[in-house]
Design a protein around this motif. Sequence first.
Motif, PDB file in Angstrom:
ATOM      1  N   LEU A 139      -5.475  -4.088  -6.741  1.00 42.93           N
ATOM      2  CA  LEU A 139      -5.149  -3.909  -5.329  1.00 42.93           C
ATOM      3  C   LEU A 139      -3.992  -4.826  -4.909  1.00 42.93           C
ATOM      4  CD1 LEU A 139      -8.729  -3.588  -3.786  1.00 42.93           C
ATOM      5  CD2 LEU A 139      -7.016  -1.787  -4.077  1.00 42.93           C
ATOM      6  N   THR A 140      -3.990  -6.043  -5.429  1.00 42.16           N
ATOM      7  CA  THR A 140      -2.897  -6.968  -5.115  1.00 42.16           C
ATOM      8  C   THR A 140      -1.578  -6.438  -5.641  1.00 42.16           C
ATOM      9  OG1 THR A 140      -4.384  -8.891  -5.158  1.00 42.16           O
ATOM     10  CG2 THR A 140      -2.023  -9.308  -5.444  1.00 42.16           C
ATOM     11  N   GLY A 141      -1.580  -5.909  -6.873  1.00 44.71           N
ATOM     12  CA  GLY A 141      -0.360  -5.354  -7.445  1.00 44.71           C
ATOM     13  C   GLY A 141       0.180  -4.182  -6.639  1.00 44.71           C
ATOM     14  N   LEU A 142      -0.724  -3.304  -6.185  1.00 47.29           N
ATOM     15  CA  LEU A 142      -0.299  -2.155  -5.386  1.00 47.29           C
ATOM     16  C   LEU A 142       0.279  -2.604  -4.043  1.00 47.29           C
ATOM     17  CD1 LEU A 142      -3.268   0.308  -6.076  1.00 47.29           C
ATOM     18  CD2 LEU A 142      -0.928   0.458  -6.968  1.00 47.29           C
ATOM     19  N   PHE A 143      -0.366  -3.592  -3.430  1.00 44.43           N
ATOM     20  CA  PHE A 143       0.103  -4.116  -2.149  1.00 44.43           C
ATOM     21  C   PHE A 143       1.485  -4.751  -2.295  1.00 44.43           C
ATOM     22  CE2 PHE A 143      -0.103  -7.584   1.155  1.00 44.43           C
ATOM     23  CZ  PHE A 143       0.076  -6.738   2.249  1.00 44.43           C
ATOM     24  N   GLU A 144       1.648  -5.550  -3.344  1.00 45.23           N
ATOM     25  CA  GLU A 144       2.934  -6.190  -3.598  1.00 45.23           C
ATOM     26  C   GLU A 144       4.020  -5.138  -3.860  1.00 45.23           C
ATOM     27  OE1 GLU A 144       3.852  -9.264  -3.386  1.00 45.23           O
ATOM     28  OE2 GLU A 144       2.434 -10.668  -4.260  1.00 45.23           O
ATOM     29  N   ALA A 145       3.694  -4.129  -4.639  1.00 44.66           N
ATOM     30  CA  ALA A 145       4.674  -3.091  -4.962  1.00 44.66           C
ATOM     31  C   ALA A 145       5.133  -2.357  -3.700  1.00 44.66           C
ATOM     32  CB  ALA A 145       4.080  -2.102  -5.966  1.00 44.66           C
ATOM     33  N   ALA A 146       4.183  -2.080  -2.787  1.00 44.39           N
ATOM     34  CA  ALA A 146       4.523  -1.393  -1.541  1.00 44.39           C
ATOM     35  C   ALA A 146       5.445  -2.254  -0.676  1.00 44.39           C
ATOM     36  CB  ALA A 146       3.256  -1.036  -0.780  1.00 44.39           C
ATOM     37  N   LEU A 147       5.159  -3.549  -0.608  1.00 44.97           N
ATOM     38  CA  LEU A 147       5.989  -4.451   0.190  1.00 44.97           C
ATOM     39  C   LEU A 147       7.402  -4.560  -0.380  1.00 44.97           C
ATOM     40  CD1 LEU A 147       3.451  -7.348   0.909  1.00 44.97           C
ATOM     41  CD2 LEU A 147       4.336  -5.688   2.555  1.00 44.97           C
ATOM     42  N   ILE A 148       7.504  -4.693  -1.695  1.00 41.52           N
ATOM     43  CA  ILE A 148       8.817  -4.825  -2.327  1.00 41.52           C
ATOM     44  C   ILE A 148       9.621  -3.534  -2.188  1.00 41.52           C
ATOM     45  CG2 ILE A 148       9.995  -5.164  -4.536  1.00 41.52           C
ATOM     46  CD1 ILE A 148       7.670  -7.020  -5.321  1.00 41.52           C
TER      47      ILE A 148
END
Length: 293
Positions: A139-148
Amino acid sequence: MISVLFAVLTALSNGSASVLQRRAAMNVPDREAMHVSLIGHLLRQKVWLAGISLVIVAAVCQAVALATGPIAVVQPIFVIELPATLLLAGFVMRVRVPRPVWFGAAAVTAGLALGMASAAPGGGSTSVHGAAWVPALILTGLFEAALIAGARATRGNPRAALLGLAAACGYALTAALMKDAMARLSDGDGVVVLFESWQLYATAAAGVGALFLLQNALQAGTLVAVQPCLTLGDALISVLYGVTLFGEELRTGWWLFPELLALGLITAGCVELARSPLASGNATSPSRARRVN
């Protein structure tokens, strides 16, 4: 009390580091944004190296704080890093601290006190049990990817805000991994187990990634856009990790009202402080400098 003391020391070091890194990032050409060459450019600046030295000091203090206290207690204390740093900068530089800075510092301090008293975080375990890290990391990886991805599609302060939030998420993840890794020290062969744990190396990777995102956030826009997202994002996401991974507890129900008020005070205070010339490093001495005894 040990965890609170070292959390305060961490906040002081991190706040000073953010201001120094912002001053260095202002000199980086736009063409180097989101490239590894950005770090190479910064490495040639003494002010940035001084900021990194403070980051290392902060990491040591944070490790001690997380090893001795709940993450939901330690991480929110970091919201004082900006007001404490600006007030200290004004004293050291012999610059008159503007009244809005005092108001901002008061708002952040009052918000932190109200939030901690209302939420009363505590309890929980010192380590993460089972495979709880798997969904958390996904979930953290997906959130980070969306922000970037959102940051790459925009410019200026919107990009800075998104990257600041991404950096905050990275720092919160670093804190959670660090706490889990430090729990290994309580074992009989603590040091050996610590260096054998994947959490220790994941802490380093997450920390480097968060640092890279922060440098790009500071290069993309103003500190006013970056600092609130960085400060509040780190605190809130860290609390979320504390509750979901470590089983820490917070008050809910009607306590949510003073907690939301606390968030409002902290946000307003951070925005006011980030607008100050002291935060950008552009403050000039007044005609009559303060006398320092």
